[in-house]
Structures are given as C-alpha cells and as structure tokens.
Enzyme design. Structure first.
Site, short mmCIF file in Angstrom:
data_model
loop_
_atom_site.label_atom_id
_atom_site.label_comp_id
_atom_site.label_asym_id
_atom_site.label_seq_id
_atom_site.Cartn_x
_atom_site.Cartn_y
_atom_site.Cartn_z
N TRP A 93 -3.01 -4.85 13.00
CA TRP A 93 -2.29 -3.66 12.51
C TRP A 93 -3.19 -2.69 11.75
CZ3 TRP A 93 2.39 -1.23 12.56
CH2 TRP A 93 2.60 -0.27 11.56
N MET A 94 -2.97 -1.38 11.98
CA MET A 94 -3.64 -0.32 11.21
C MET A 94 -2.63 0.77 10.92
SD MET A 94 -6.82 2.18 12.30
CE MET A 94 -5.83 3.07 13.52
N ASN A 95 -2.70 1.36 9.68
CA ASN A 95 -1.99 2.62 9.46
C ASN A 95 -2.90 3.61 8.72
OD1 ASN A 95 -0.74 0.51 7.47
ND2 ASN A 95 -0.15 2.42 6.48
N ASP A 96 -2.49 4.19 7.61
CA ASP A 96 -3.11 5.38 7.03
C ASP A 96 -4.64 5.36 6.96
OD1 ASP A 96 -0.44 5.54 6.50
OD2 ASP A 96 -0.64 5.73 4.35
N GLN B 73 -5.72 1.48 6.20
CA GLN B 73 -4.80 0.41 5.88
C GLN B 73 -4.80 -0.59 7.03
OE1 GLN B 73 -2.25 0.52 2.74
NE2 GLN B 73 -4.44 0.89 2.54
N TRP C 14 2.97 -4.53 10.13
CA TRP C 14 2.56 -4.24 8.76
C TRP C 14 2.71 -5.49 7.90
CZ3 TRP C 14 4.39 -4.35 3.80
CH2 TRP C 14 3.72 -3.56 2.86
N PHE D 289 -3.58 -0.60 -1.34
CA PHE D 289 -2.91 0.50 -0.67
C PHE D 289 -3.88 1.70 -0.53
CE2 PHE D 289 2.01 0.08 -0.72
CZ PHE D 289 1.91 -1.16 -0.15
N SER D 290 -3.34 2.83 -0.09
CA SER D 290 -4.18 3.98 0.28
C SER D 290 -4.92 4.59 -0.91
CB SER D 290 -3.33 5.06 0.95
OG SER D 290 -2.92 4.64 2.22
N ASP E 291 -1.64 6.48 -3.76
CA ASP E 291 -2.44 7.25 -2.81
C ASP E 291 -3.34 8.30 -3.48
OD1 ASP E 291 -0.82 5.76 -1.15
OD2 ASP E 291 0.42 7.46 -0.53
N GLU F 35 3.81 11.08 -0.06
CA GLU F 35 2.66 10.16 0.04
C GLU F 35 1.39 10.94 0.38
OE1 GLU F 35 4.22 5.89 1.43
OE2 GLU F 35 4.27 7.33 3.07
#
Length: 473
Positions: free
Chosen positions: A18-21, A37, A45, A77-78, A144, A195
């Site tokens: 998994w990858m996000n921001d 992330q 997630w 987190f970011s 963030d 965010e």
C-alpha cells in the site's frame, strides 16, 4: 516485474503493498526524493511508515529501503523535508548538508509533530531525541506539516492542518516552534477534514508580481465526490496569510476524482508538485496487485490572471525522453459533423496534444475504446463543461463509487494535453488552467483512439500523438 496488468508504466508505484500521500519531497545534489505513506505488510491502509524513492529526472525512480518506522510515539503520518543548508538545527555531523524531515507522529487520538534528520543524502534517518517538537494542543486532527524557509522574516515557516483550518508556526531552528496565526475557518470548502497543506510563492504570468498560494487537500467534499485539492491565492508576510478572494470562493486544483494530497518539492527553484492518484472513496478496493496506488505525473506550477481571477496553472514535466513511435505529428485534423477520426493504439502509454480551432460543434469527444469498453472525454460547449465518463471503462464494480461521470465547468477550450497510462488519464486544458485526473481499469488489451465532433465542425491543429516508453525499462 513492473509489468502486471494494472501496473502504471509512466507513474511511480511501489513494488508491492500500500501507498498513499507523497511526503518529504526534497531536491538535493541532483536527486529528487519522494517519500510516501507506506504500509509494507499489506495492500490496504495500515500502520504508516515513510517509504522512499529517488530519481534524477522525475520519471525513472529507484525504490530505497523504508526511511521511517512507527515507534512508541505512534505511526509516521505525512510531512515534509528540507535541506538545512545553514545548519540552523545544529544537527549536521558530516560534510553533507543536513536534511531534516518534519512529520506527524500519529498516536491513538493524539497527533503531534516530530523531526528526524539525515547526514548522508537522505539514505539513513535518525529521529530527534526531543520529539515531539510540537505537542498536541487538544485537537484530534492536527497533522501534515509542510515547512519552508521564509527569507523575508528569517525563519522556518510551517503550514499545519488543524481540523478544518490551517495553523502557521515559525521557528529559527526547526526545533523550537511558536504559533503565528491561523487561516481558513470561514474560507473555502469545508465538506471534510483539511489535510496536506503547502504554502508557495508563484510569479504571475505576464505580470511583474508574485502571489502566495495556499494549497489544502480536503476529504471528503470534492465537486465530483470524495478527495480533492483546493487552493487559495493571497499574501503572506511571515505571520499571516490573507486571501484575495471572498470567503465563499472555492478554487479546485483538479476536478478529477484521483488527485489528492499534492505538495511541492522543497529546495527546487521551479515550483513542481506531485499528487496521490486515488480517492479515499475506493482506494482500498482498486483491483491492482501486488501493489495499490500510484503518484501523478509531476507538474510544474504557475499562476495566471484569467478573467480577473488568479488561476493555478499545471504543466506536466517534459516527457520527450520517453517518446517512442510517432502516431501523428504536427498534423491538422478536420472533423465534419458526426465524423470520426480513428487511430489504433499499440499500447496504452500515450501523449496527445492539440490546439482546437474553428469549432462550431456543440460537442467534441475523445474516446478510448476496447472490445466492450470505453473511456470518454466530452467537451460540451452547450453545457459549458468537460465530462469524463468511466462508467463502462472496464472493471468498475469493485466499489459503488467508481463508475462515474465526472464534470468540470469550462466555457471555452483552446487546447488540450493528455497523458494516458495503463490505468490513468491526466487531462490538461487551456494551458493547464483546467485539469482532470482519473483512474480506470480496462480489461481489453487493444484500444482505438477516436476524435468526433457532434452538431457542427471542428478543426484540430498541431496534433501530436506519441507512444511513450515504460519508465521501468
């Protein structure tokens, strides 16, 4: 490897899981760093780490070991990263400039800001012993941090998402922070949590002035549903951001469903950003494997005054190094009413652009058609909008939110640039002042590109259609 059915060939995606921001975007000594992330143990997630990749050209990426792991203070987190060239932090221990990452430690209902530092060009990171550097003030959503050096006031400035507004903090050394001001409780869209803020200065095209642009992601609350990026234009004096527009004005950076958490690279003279190419409405369900999610094509940013309004401009980075077969080059295509121009595509990596001339057509359609599926872009002059229809674009049943007809207001259009990859389309209209980014998951292996005019005629000039090489080669 990197040739799975839904593996992007032009966009960064992790080898697996998994990858996000995007996080910690920083440029140093010829390398673009992309942290992100990352959940290394699952395709959905979960406990957040900072994954890490580097590139010399923003196209070809090398995935590196995980940079930051969760610890007793929480998940990672970011956040952002800077080059502390003047060693204001006192954390430099080598001949290299020290890099400092500023990120959110996410504990159980407790978010606070911490730092880590690297003295070997971002290859290894040490968390600061005195973390957190900004404790939680009693707020659930407090995350963030995006940091830059503000030359005029001689300090580091942090933009931080705090509920549904932005707090600004200042520091002489990246360690000791004081609250400067807050913005946004009465401005912009508030359909969800704010965010991933970013505060940047951009030159106004054709004018001898610069403006400050505050970027804020919001989830949910997008004009077509789910995640989206909004922005504000105004002034920043080192203490406060003052928006030029009235409180009820909302400016969207991208009307597509799949562009979120976008932030800029620090230590780079030309403002360039990248976004997470997904939407929280269905990000955990998309049918790619053994990975989930990709980043957008990096985009250069500008600002233009259009009809009296300051408007963000986005231009994809130069893809000419990936040019493969020329399908069409510098041609003129004239379409009579209901006439269709067709081109068979060898594969789905395609760069397309054209100028739109002498249009009397009520609609201009661009379609990508497989045997039993289609993705369609409609420029509708009557309704003054652009639509992307992905209802029959292949696999759509994995989420009730995915099969969509998404709309972007647009009165006139003069040009378009389009980047097509295995599972995404990025559309830039009118010199990048109107943008849509959308995912799709086709089943067919062969596609035809079609241009069509309805209820009138259309002339396209300077048409370029080029296949693009995979960046994984």
């Amino acid at each position: 490897m990197y040739n799975e059915q839904y593996r992007p060939q032009l966009h960064f995606s992790p080898k697996e899981n998994w990858m996000n921001d995007p996080n910690g975007l920083v440029y140093y000594k010829g390398e673009y760093h992309l942290f992100y992330q990352y959940h290394p143990y699952s395709m959905v997630w979960g406990p957040m780490h900072w994954g890490h990749a580097v590139s010399k050209d923003l196209l070809h990426w090398e995935e590196l070991p995980i940079a930051l792991y969760p610890d007793e203070l929480g998940q990672i987190f970011s956040g952002s990263a800077v080059v502390d060239a003047q060693n204001t932090s006192g954390l430099k221990t080598s001949d290299e400039d020290v890099m400092v990452a500023i990120f959110t430690h996410h504990g159980e209902d407790n978010e606070k800001q911490s730092i880590a530092y690297s003295n070997d060009c971002g290859r290894t990171w040490v968390k600061y012993e005195g973390n957190p550097v900004i404790p939680n003030p009693g707020q659930k959503d407090f995350r963030d941090p995006k940091v830059f050096w503000h030359e005029e006031s001689g300090k580091w400035v942090m933009s931080l998402a705090s509920g549904d507004c932005i707090r600004f903090y200042g520091s002489p050394n990246l360690i000791d922070w004081e609250l400067l001001s807050a913005f946004g409780s009465e401005y912009g869209a508030h359909g969800g949590v704010w965010e991933c803020p970013d505060l940047i200065q951009l030159s106004v095209e054709g004018e001898d002035q610069k403006k400050w642009v505050l970027i804020v992601s919001i989830n949910p609350g997008g004009p077509n549903g789910g995640s989206v990026v909004q922005y504000f234009v105004g002034e920043f004096d080192g203490l406060e951001f003052v928006c030029d527009d009235s409180a009820d004005v909302v400016k969207w950076a991208d009307f597509g469903r799949d562009f979120y958490a976008a932030v800029t690279w620090s230590n780079l003279p030309e403002p360039t950003w990248i976004g997470w190419m997904s939407n929280w409405q269905y990000a955990n369900q998309v049918p790619s494997e053994p990975f989930r999610s990709a980043m957008s094509i990096p985009r250069k940013l500008g600002l233009s005054r259009i009809n009296g309004e300051f408007t963000l401009l986005q231009t994809p980075i130069d893809l000419s190094s990936l040019y493969k077969e020329v399908v069409v080059s510098n041609e003129t295509i004239a379409l009579k009413s209901s006439e269709t121009y067709r081109v068979k595509l060898d594969h789905r990596q395609l760069f397309a652009q054209a100028n739109v001339m002498d249009s009397t057509a009520s609609e201009f359609l661009i379609s990508f058609r497989g045997e039993q599926e289609r993705l369609e872009i409609v420029f509708d002059r009557k309704r003054k909008e652009v639509r992307i229809d992905r209802k029959e674009s292949g696999q759509v049943s994995f989420s009730e939110h995915f099969a969509s007809m998404d709309r972007m207001p647009l009165a006139e259009f003069s040009d378009f640039t389009l980047i097509l990859d295995k599972t995404s389309i990025e559309l830039f209209v009118n010199q990048g002042s109107n943008v849509m980014t959308e995912l799709f998951f086709p089943l067919a292996s062969e596609f035809t590109l079609e241009f069509r005019a309805l209820d009138g005629e259309l002339v396209l000039e300077n048409v370029e259609l080029r296949h693009l090489e995979s960046t994984w080669k």
